[in-house]
Design an enzyme around this catalytic site. Structure first.
Site, PDB file in Angstrom:
ATOM      1  N   ASN A  31     -17.592  36.044 -43.385  1.00  0.00           N
ATOM      2  CA  ASN A  31     -16.252  36.590 -43.143  1.00  0.00           C
ATOM      3  C   ASN A  31     -16.346  38.094 -42.951  1.00  0.00           C
ATOM      4  OD1 ASN A  31     -13.342  36.628 -43.132  1.00  0.00           O
ATOM      5  ND2 ASN A  31     -13.418  37.423 -45.226  1.00  0.00           N
TER       6      ASN A  31
ATOM      7  N   HIS B   9     -14.094  41.442 -43.654  1.00  0.00           N
ATOM      8  CA  HIS B   9     -12.912  41.916 -44.389  1.00  0.00           C
ATOM      9  C   HIS B   9     -12.731  43.418 -44.149  1.00  0.00           C
ATOM     10  CE1 HIS B   9      -9.904  42.110 -47.529  1.00  0.00           C
ATOM     11  NE2 HIS B   9     -10.545  43.127 -48.060  1.00  0.00           N
TER      12      HIS B   9
ATOM     13  N   ASN C  99     -13.796  41.281 -32.270  1.00  0.00           N
ATOM     14  CA  ASN C  99     -15.095  41.041 -32.924  1.00  0.00           C
ATOM     15  C   ASN C  99     -15.840  39.884 -32.269  1.00  0.00           C
ATOM     16  OD1 ASN C  99     -15.551  42.912 -35.351  1.00  0.00           O
ATOM     17  ND2 ASN C  99     -13.372  42.405 -35.445  1.00  0.00           N
TER      18      ASN C  99
ATOM     19  N   ILE D  90      -6.870  30.660 -45.517  1.00  0.00           N
ATOM     20  CA  ILE D  90      -7.859  30.601 -46.596  1.00  0.00           C
ATOM     21  C   ILE D  90      -8.483  29.209 -46.577  1.00  0.00           C
ATOM     22  CG2 ILE D  90      -8.119  30.571 -49.119  1.00  0.00           C
ATOM     23  CD1 ILE D  90      -5.755  32.658 -49.101  1.00  0.00           C
ATOM     24  N   LEU D  91      -9.816  29.170 -46.601  1.00  0.00           N
ATOM     25  CA  LEU D  91     -10.512  27.883 -46.540  1.00  0.00           C
ATOM     26  C   LEU D  91     -10.990  27.473 -47.928  1.00  0.00           C
ATOM     27  CD1 LEU D  91     -12.490  28.566 -43.252  1.00  0.00           C
ATOM     28  CD2 LEU D  91     -10.566  26.985 -43.532  1.00  0.00           C
TER      29      LEU D  91
ATOM     30  N   GLY E 262      -9.328  39.315 -31.128  1.00  0.00           N
ATOM     31  CA  GLY E 262     -10.621  38.700 -30.804  1.00  0.00           C
ATOM     32  C   GLY E 262     -11.657  39.733 -30.389  1.00  0.00           C
TER      33      GLY E 262
HETATM   34  C1  GRF Z   1     -10.702  42.439 -38.263  1.00  0.00           C
HETATM   35  O1  GRF Z   1     -10.239  43.728 -38.502  1.00  0.00           O
HETATM   36  C2  GRF Z   1     -11.206  41.798 -39.539  1.00  0.00           C
HETATM   37  O2  GRF Z   1     -11.614  42.701 -40.498  1.00  0.00           O
HETATM   38  C3  GRF Z   1     -10.010  41.024 -40.015  1.00  0.00           C
HETATM   39  O3  GRF Z   1      -9.356  40.597 -38.853  1.00  0.00           O
HETATM   40  C4  GRF Z   1      -9.587  41.525 -37.798  1.00  0.00           C
HETATM   41  C5  GRF Z   1      -9.941  40.766 -36.564  1.00  0.00           C
HETATM   42  O4  GRF Z   1      -9.821  41.534 -35.423  1.00  0.00           O
HETATM   43  N1  GRF Z   1     -10.422  39.937 -40.877  1.00  0.00           N
HETATM   44  P1  GRF Z   1     -10.260  40.976 -34.011  1.00  0.00           P
HETATM   45  O5  GRF Z   1      -9.460  39.713 -33.759  1.00  0.00           O
HETATM   46  O6  GRF Z   1     -11.714  40.683 -34.063  1.00  0.00           O
HETATM   47  O7  GRF Z   1      -9.941  42.052 -33.024  1.00  0.00           O
END
Ligand code: GRF
Length: 214
Positions: free
Chosen positions: A115, A117, A16, A100-101, A14
């Site tokens: 999203n 990636h 991000n 996947i949605l 989490g």
């Molecule tokens: C990120 O590296 C993103 O690219 C991928 O999942 C990860 C999420 O990390 N889709 P966090 O939960 O935000 O630390």
């Protein structure tokens, strides 16, 4: 003020979500507010982060859903309806979300789901690969660089109009951990930036491409 729902899972940290919360607190994201953090698993660390900030949380467990005799398609519909009716978000951010949605979900939020990636999505080889899998693919296949992409989602996995990308050089002695650490740093910059642009209505999708209006 745009209403933002952030989707997380129990597979990652989490971080991000934390970057978006921090950007809102520092007013780097203007005109946006997180109205819900949603997960498919109750033990997601993103939910802990949300609760610490008094952000409403929601869990819709896919396993429980399937065990109750319903289908995966019905899960997507139920998730779409729940989030739409209860939170009515202008933007959904998939930040570590693992499922996947399908269009059963996407149709509730056309051009409103973005999203993150951990790769450059022009390279189809890493589509569908999660987190460390995408990073180790880049190392194992001797990519000179990889990176991270924020994009709108479509029905095709890890495709869709690109909002922002950040390139990261793969160094000769990189391990998954060292490379992912550098990618993570970039993600924490580009995701809040993309959210801010969305909230300021600066992202226009035209002919399958994003135009940023500055
Ligand atoms: C990120 O590296 C993103 O690219 C991928 O999942 C990860 C999420 O990390 N889709 P966090 O939960 O935000 O630390």
């Amino acid at each position: 003020m745009k209403r933002i729902a952030v989707f997380v899972s129990n597979k990652t940290q989490g971080s991000n979500l934390a970057a978006i919360i921090a950007a809102i607190e520092k007013k780097k994201i203007k005109n946006g507010k997180i109205v819900a953090v949603v997960s498919n698993k109750a033990d997601s660390y993103g939910l802990v982060r949300a609760k610490a900030k008094n952000i409403p949380t929601e869990v819709l467990d896919l396993k429980d859903f399937i065990e109750s005799g319903k289908t995966r398609a019905e899960y997507d519909v139920a998730l779409g309806k729940l989030v739409k009716r209860k939170y009515n978000p202008d933007l959904i951010v998939l930040a570590g979300w693992i499922l996947i949605l399908s269009r059963n979900f996407i149709r509730y939020f056309p051009n409103k789901v973005i999203n993150l990636h951990p790769g450059l999505i022009q390279d189809k080889a890493t589509h569908g690969l999660h987190t460390t899998d995408a990073v180790s693919y880049a190392i194992n296949h001797h990519y000179p660089f990889t990176g991270s992409t924020v994009h709108f989602i479509t029905e095709k996995v890890d495709e869709g109009p690109i909002i922002i990308q950040s390139k990261v050089k793969v160094l000769p002695n990189d391990t998954v951990e060292t490379l992912y650490t550098r990618i993570y740093k970039e993600e924490h910059k580009i995701l809040p930036k993309a959210v801010d642009l969305f909230c300021k209505d600066k992202l226009i999708i035209k002919n399958g491409k994003v135009k940023i209006q500055l």
